[in-house]
Design a protein around this motif. Structure first.
Motif, mmCIF file in Angstrom:
data_model
loop_
_atom_site.group_PDB
_atom_site.id
_atom_site.type_symbol
_atom_site.label_atom_id
_atom_site.label_comp_id
_atom_site.label_asym_id
_atom_site.label_seq_id
_atom_site.Cartn_x
_atom_site.Cartn_y
_atom_site.Cartn_z
ATOM 1 N N TRP A 119 24.310 12.548 -14.360
ATOM 2 C CA TRP A 119 23.693 12.890 -13.081
ATOM 3 C C TRP A 119 22.188 13.109 -13.264
ATOM 4 O O TRP A 119 21.387 12.666 -12.440
ATOM 5 C CB TRP A 119 24.372 14.125 -12.502
ATOM 6 N N HIS A 120 21.821 13.790 -14.327
ATOM 7 C CA HIS A 120 20.402 14.049 -14.560
ATOM 8 C C HIS A 120 19.650 12.745 -14.846
ATOM 9 O O HIS A 120 18.557 12.526 -14.319
ATOM 10 C CB HIS A 120 20.218 15.046 -15.704
ATOM 11 N N LEU A 121 20.238 11.865 -15.649
ATOM 12 C CA LEU A 121 19.583 10.590 -15.938
ATOM 13 C C LEU A 121 19.456 9.733 -14.683
ATOM 14 O O LEU A 121 18.414 9.106 -14.456
ATOM 15 C CB LEU A 121 20.338 9.843 -17.044
ATOM 16 N N GLY A 122 20.488 9.705 -13.851
ATOM 17 C CA GLY A 122 20.397 8.948 -12.597
ATOM 18 C C GLY A 122 19.312 9.488 -11.683
ATOM 19 O O GLY A 122 18.539 8.730 -11.089
ATOM 20 N N VAL A 123 19.239 10.812 -11.581
ATOM 21 C CA VAL A 123 18.210 11.442 -10.736
ATOM 22 C C VAL A 123 16.812 11.181 -11.307
ATOM 23 O O VAL A 123 15.871 10.899 -10.549
ATOM 24 C CB VAL A 123 18.501 12.958 -10.585
ATOM 25 N N LEU A 124 16.661 11.251 -12.621
ATOM 26 C CA LEU A 124 15.357 10.957 -13.238
ATOM 27 C C LEU A 124 14.912 9.526 -12.941
ATOM 28 O O LEU A 124 13.762 9.291 -12.547
ATOM 29 C CB LEU A 124 15.418 11.162 -14.753
ATOM 30 N N MET A 125 15.821 8.562 -13.138
ATOM 31 C CA MET A 125 15.457 7.163 -12.891
ATOM 32 C C MET A 125 15.131 6.907 -11.423
ATOM 33 O O MET A 125 14.220 6.152 -11.119
ATOM 34 C CB MET A 125 16.573 6.233 -13.351
ATOM 35 N N ALA A 126 15.867 7.537 -10.532
ATOM 36 C CA ALA A 126 15.635 7.325 -9.103
ATOM 37 C C ALA A 126 14.311 7.926 -8.642
ATOM 38 O O ALA A 126 13.679 7.408 -7.721
ATOM 39 C CB ALA A 126 16.785 7.919 -8.293
ATOM 40 N N ASN A 127 13.877 8.995 -9.285
ATOM 41 C CA ASN A 127 12.638 9.667 -8.883
ATOM 42 C C ASN A 127 11.399 9.215 -9.640
ATOM 43 O O ASN A 127 10.289 9.376 -9.152
ATOM 44 C CB ASN A 127 12.784 11.187 -9.032
ATOM 45 N N TYR A 128 11.590 8.680 -10.819
ATOM 46 C CA TYR A 128 10.454 8.292 -11.661
ATOM 47 C C TYR A 128 10.616 6.852 -12.121
ATOM 48 O O TYR A 128 11.395 6.564 -13.029
ATOM 49 C CB TYR A 128 10.330 9.233 -12.868
ATOM 50 N N ALA A 129 9.861 5.959 -11.495
ATOM 51 C CA ALA A 129 9.936 4.538 -11.824
ATOM 52 C C ALA A 129 9.627 4.290 -13.297
ATOM 53 O O ALA A 129 10.191 3.388 -13.918
ATOM 54 C CB ALA A 129 8.985 3.742 -10.932
ATOM 55 N N PHE A 130 8.739 5.109 -13.871
ATOM 56 C CA PHE A 130 8.412 4.943 -15.289
ATOM 57 C C PHE A 130 9.661 5.113 -16.151
ATOM 58 O O PHE A 130 9.897 4.331 -17.071
ATOM 59 C CB PHE A 130 7.339 5.953 -15.724
ATOM 60 N N VAL A 131 10.459 6.129 -15.865
ATOM 61 C CA VAL A 131 11.682 6.371 -16.636
ATOM 62 C C VAL A 131 12.632 5.187 -16.498
ATOM 63 O O VAL A 131 13.211 4.724 -17.490
ATOM 64 C CB VAL A 131 12.360 7.688 -16.211
ATOM 65 N N ALA A 132 12.786 4.670 -15.299
ATOM 66 C CA ALA A 132 13.661 3.513 -15.083
ATOM 67 C C ALA A 132 13.144 2.295 -15.848
ATOM 68 O O ALA A 132 13.926 1.588 -16.502
ATOM 69 C CB ALA A 132 13.774 3.199 -13.597
ATOM 70 N N ASP A 133 11.834 2.052 -15.784
ATOM 71 C CA ASP A 133 11.254 0.918 -16.519
ATOM 72 C C ASP A 133 11.436 1.076 -18.023
ATOM 73 O O ASP A 133 11.743 0.120 -18.734
ATOM 74 C CB ASP A 133 9.773 0.761 -16.188
ATOM 75 N N LEU A 134 11.224 2.289 -18.519
ATOM 76 C CA LEU A 134 11.386 2.545 -19.952
ATOM 77 C C LEU A 134 12.845 2.352 -20.371
ATOM 78 O O LEU A 134 13.125 1.721 -21.395
ATOM 79 C CB LEU A 134 10.907 3.952 -20.307
ATOM 80 N N CYS A 135 13.776 2.855 -19.574
ATOM 81 C CA CYS A 135 15.200 2.659 -19.884
ATOM 82 C C CYS A 135 15.563 1.182 -19.883
ATOM 83 O O CYS A 135 16.348 0.720 -20.720
ATOM 84 C CB CYS A 135 16.070 3.443 -18.910
ATOM 85 N N ALA A 136 14.997 0.420 -18.962
ATOM 86 C CA ALA A 136 15.251 -1.028 -18.924
ATOM 87 C C ALA A 136 14.761 -1.693 -20.204
ATOM 88 O O ALA A 136 15.456 -2.541 -20.786
ATOM 89 C CB ALA A 136 14.591 -1.658 -17.699
ATOM 90 N N GLU A 137 13.580 -1.309 -20.667
ATOM 91 C CA GLU A 137 13.039 -1.877 -21.905
ATOM 92 C C GLU A 137 13.870 -1.463 -23.112
ATOM 93 O O GLU A 137 14.119 -2.270 -24.011
ATOM 94 C CB GLU A 137 11.576 -1.458 -22.102
ATOM 95 N N ILE A 138 14.309 -0.222 -23.149
ATOM 96 C CA ILE A 138 15.168 0.242 -24.242
ATOM 97 C C ILE A 138 16.475 -0.547 -24.226
ATOM 98 O O ILE A 138 16.948 -1.007 -25.267
ATOM 99 C CB ILE A 138 15.437 1.757 -24.131
ATOM 100 N N GLY A 139 17.068 -0.713 -23.045
ATOM 101 C CA GLY A 139 18.307 -1.480 -22.928
ATOM 102 C C GLY A 139 18.144 -2.906 -23.404
ATOM 103 O O GLY A 139 19.015 -3.448 -24.096
ATOM 104 N N ARG A 140 17.015 -3.542 -23.056
ATOM 105 C CA ARG A 140 16.752 -4.911 -23.519
ATOM 106 C C ARG A 140 16.627 -4.944 -25.045
ATOM 107 O O ARG A 140 17.177 -5.832 -25.700
ATOM 108 C CB ARG A 140 15.485 -5.468 -22.884
ATOM 109 N N SER A 141 15.894 -3.986 -25.607
ATOM 110 C CA SER A 141 15.711 -3.936 -27.062
ATOM 111 C C SER A 141 17.039 -3.734 -27.780
ATOM 112 O O SER A 141 17.306 -4.381 -28.799
ATOM 113 C CB SER A 141 14.750 -2.805 -27.441
ATOM 114 N N LEU A 142 17.872 -2.828 -27.259
ATOM 115 C CA LEU A 142 19.165 -2.568 -27.899
ATOM 116 C C LEU A 142 20.123 -3.750 -27.769
ATOM 117 O O LEU A 142 21.009 -3.910 -28.600
ATOM 118 C CB LEU A 142 19.802 -1.307 -27.311
ATOM 119 N N ALA A 143 19.939 -4.574 -26.750
ATOM 120 C CA ALA A 143 20.776 -5.769 -26.601
ATOM 121 C C ALA A 143 20.443 -6.808 -27.678
ATOM 122 O O ALA A 143 21.290 -7.617 -28.054
ATOM 123 C CB ALA A 143 20.596 -6.379 -25.214
#
Length: 193
Positions: A70-94
């Motif tokens: 819930w906290h991670l979802g709320v962080l991503m929804a409120n902070y585009a930077f966090v969502a962008d960073l998570c997307a980049e981390i997800g791409r790197s881990l793939a």
């Protein structure tokens, strides 16, 4: 999460913010770290963006036992930077088993501009992801590995998809896309909901 607990009290903004700062004294020694954390938590749970307001209200009422999701979802929804960073981390881990913070920081500067705040936000977000156990690595270590994947219950899956849509600024997405979204690398989404 302290932010969720205080949000559930339904206090006016000023009082809730003061309660948050007092509560964080027990969790964070550094005054500057406490202030930064209070700002992010308050902007997530106590005074969310207008786009994330309904999402946060629903989470305040319905958040389940594993507050990390819930906290991670709320962080991503409120902070585009966090969502962008998570997307980049997800791409790197793939692609690889580890994420290099130096490379990640350079990528984020390419997206958000070559500013010192990008360095600080990258470091802080990685620290948060490590503290939640979804990334592993020692403090100061430039590499992080994939940690635990947080299991999402079927009844919470639509909320996670909604958080993704708010983070992306879109009105719709299909569940198949959400299951594979790099922003959600830390979640184990159910096959269907």
């Amino acid at each position: 999460s302290t932010g969720l607990r205080i949000a559930r009290m339904g206090k006016p903004w000023q009082e809730a913010r003061q309660l948050l700062e007092v509560a964080l004294r027990d969790e964070i020694e550094s005054a500057s770290g406490r202030k930064k954390t209070a700002t992010v938590v308050a902007g997530s749970w106590l005074k969310p963006s207008s786009e994330a307001d309904d999402l946060v209200d629903w989470a305040i009422t319905n958040a389940g036992a594993d507050i990390r999701a819930w906290h991670l979802g709320v962080l991503m929804a409120n902070y585009a930077f966090v969502a962008d960073l998570c997307a980049e981390i997800g791409r790197s881990l793939a692609i690889a088993e580890v994420v290099d913070t130096t490379t990640l920081r350079a990528t984020m500067k390419g997206i958000w501009g070559d500013r010192d705040v990008v360095n600080v936000a990258t470091r802080s977000t990685i620290r948060t992801l490590r503290s939640f156990g979804v990334l592993t690595g020692d403090n100061g270590d430039p590499e992080s590995s994939r940690g635990e994947r947080i299991a999402i219950e079927p009844d919470a899956a639509p909320w996670v998809v909604h958080a993704l849509m708010v983070a992306r600024g879109v009105q719709e997405t299909d569940y198949w896309d959400a299951q594979r979204a790099t922003e959600l690398f830390m979640f184990d989404m159910p096959a269907r909901y």
